[in-house]
Design a protein around this motif. Structure first.
Motif, short mmCIF file in Angstrom:
data_model
loop_
_atom_site.label_atom_id
_atom_site.label_comp_id
_atom_site.label_asym_id
_atom_site.label_seq_id
_atom_site.Cartn_x
_atom_site.Cartn_y
_atom_site.Cartn_z
N TYR B 124 0.85 -1.20 0.00
CA TYR B 124 0.00 0.00 0.00
C TYR B 124 0.88 1.25 0.00
N LEU B 125 1.90 1.24 0.86
CA LEU B 125 2.79 2.41 0.94
C LEU B 125 3.59 2.61 -0.35
N GLU B 126 3.79 1.53 -1.07
CA GLU B 126 4.48 1.62 -2.36
C GLU B 126 3.53 2.04 -3.47
N GLU B 127 2.32 2.43 -3.04
CA GLU B 127 1.31 2.96 -3.96
C GLU B 127 0.84 1.94 -5.01
#
Lengths: 214, 164
Positions: B124-127
């Motif tokens: 998720y944080l890596e989009e």
């Protein structure tokens, strides 16, 4: 918390020097070490089990009133343990070579040498174990009325030293078979304990060689 | 592994591998072990790459699989393994892998999550889109959003408790 986790993540990795990949010099170094350590641990455990068995057999045979047979088994087991310690020493002095592949290869070679030496020795010790076991069983029977009963029931049976001739023949044939098949019995025995880890060693060496070729 | 393969197919994606490996390890030594194992696994499975997804997605998938497998193995070997809830703060807070202190703290919080939640939040944080996350993790995209929100709440709580 001032920033959202998304912002911390994004800003944290801006110009982050820690994202530089670690150098890969000897890719399998750690892996080889783990594998060899595991095998050495297994050898050590096996050695301890042999020594414990040597002591246990002596005690068990003492209670079976077959102390000489017990002593013989113990001596054989202790000799096996002593021989294993000697082999382990030769593994310790192995040439580590320039790379972990060299080390693993020389480790594999030394294990194969040790196994083939063991095979030669066990050609004699397996039949010996069998004869000792037979002797124990027979001496236990001999104490009871079995021999005299057999004399009465089968007066035609030939006895040699209170042992029926057919029993000598069966024991003799079984001993010869054990002598003949000792290498296969030993390989099965070794495969049962070390099979998986030996295969792993071979796979690792094959993979490292492939890796080396690119 | 040829130097060419490493230079062209792994090194440009090293950041992905590093970010993932850091989330599953508590020491520099373990991190380097995991990193190497991921590189090896990428090399081993390069022939299985069928271009049905992007190479980066493939790298994510392998990195996560390797990390989860190694973690499982270390549990099985009886090695010191700390689950998310009993992870001693001394170990995880001393592991300052990054220069940015907030990032170190975020990683501390991430290491408190379960293995799968760690994978999910990293993606998720890596989009990555919910669909991509679902593809990489081999799960359904439907409840990814709900799970992400739950994990973010948990991370905020951990960060507040530990560092505020």
């Amino acid at each position: 918390m001032k920033n959202s986790i998304e912002v911390i993540w994004k800003e944290g990795f801006l110009n982050e020097k820690s994202l530089v990949a670690p150098k890969i010099n000897d890719l399998y170094n750690q892996k080889s070490k783990h594998l060899v350590d595991k095998m050495k641990r297994m050898f050590k455990v096996n050695l301890i089990v042999i020594v414990i068995m040597a002591i246990l057999f002596l005690i068990i045979y003492y209670f079976l009133d077959a102390i000489w047979q017990g002593a013989a088994v113990s001596v054989l087991l202790l000799l096996t343990a002593w021989y294993s310690i000697r082999q382990k020493r030769s593994i310790k002095t192995l040439d580590h070579g320039a790379t972990s592949l060299d080390y693993l290869k020389s480790f594999d070679r030394s294990i194969k040498d040790a196994l083939s030496e063991d095979e030669k020795i066990l050609r004699f010790t397996y039949p010996l174990y069998f004869l000792i076991a037979m002797s124990t069983i027979w001496s236990a029977w001999n104490k009871g009325p079995i021999t005299s009963k057999m004399y009465q029931k089968y007066p035609d049976v030939i006895f040699i030293g209170s042992v029926p001739l057919f029993a000598w023949i069966i024991a003799g044939v079984a001993t010869l078979l054990m002598f003949y098949f000792s290498d296969r019995i030993y390989r099965w025995d070794v495969g049962l304990i070390y099979g998986r880890v030996f295969r792993k060693l071979e796979e690792t060496i094959a993979e490292m060689e492939k890796l080396k070729q690119g | 592994m040829s130097n060419d393969f490493y230079q062209t197919s792994i090194l440009p994606f090293a950041a992905i591998i590093i970010k993932i490996c850091r989330a599953y390890t508590n020491s520099q030594e373990d991190f380097e072990d995991y990193y190497q194992e991921v590189c090896l696994q990428i090399w081993r499975s390069k022939d299985n790459f069928r271009e049905q997804c992007k190479w980066s997605t493939w790298v994510y998938r392998i990195s996560l699989n390797v990390c989860l497998t190694l973690l499982k193995k270390s549990k099985g070997n009886g090695q010191t393994y700390f689950t998310s809830d009993v992870l001693p703060d001394v170990i995880i807070t001393e592991n300052r892998a990054f220069e940015d202190e907030s990032l170190n703290q975020l990683y501390v919080a991430i290491r408190h999550l379960s293995e799968v939640d760690r994978a999910l939040i990293l993606l998720y944080l890596e989009e990555k889109s919910y669909q991509e996350i679902a593809d990489i993790l081999g799960t359904n995209a439907n409840n990814i959003g709900v799970r992400v929100n739950r994990i973010k709440e948990r991370l905020k709580k951990i960060l507040d408790e530990k560092f505020n």
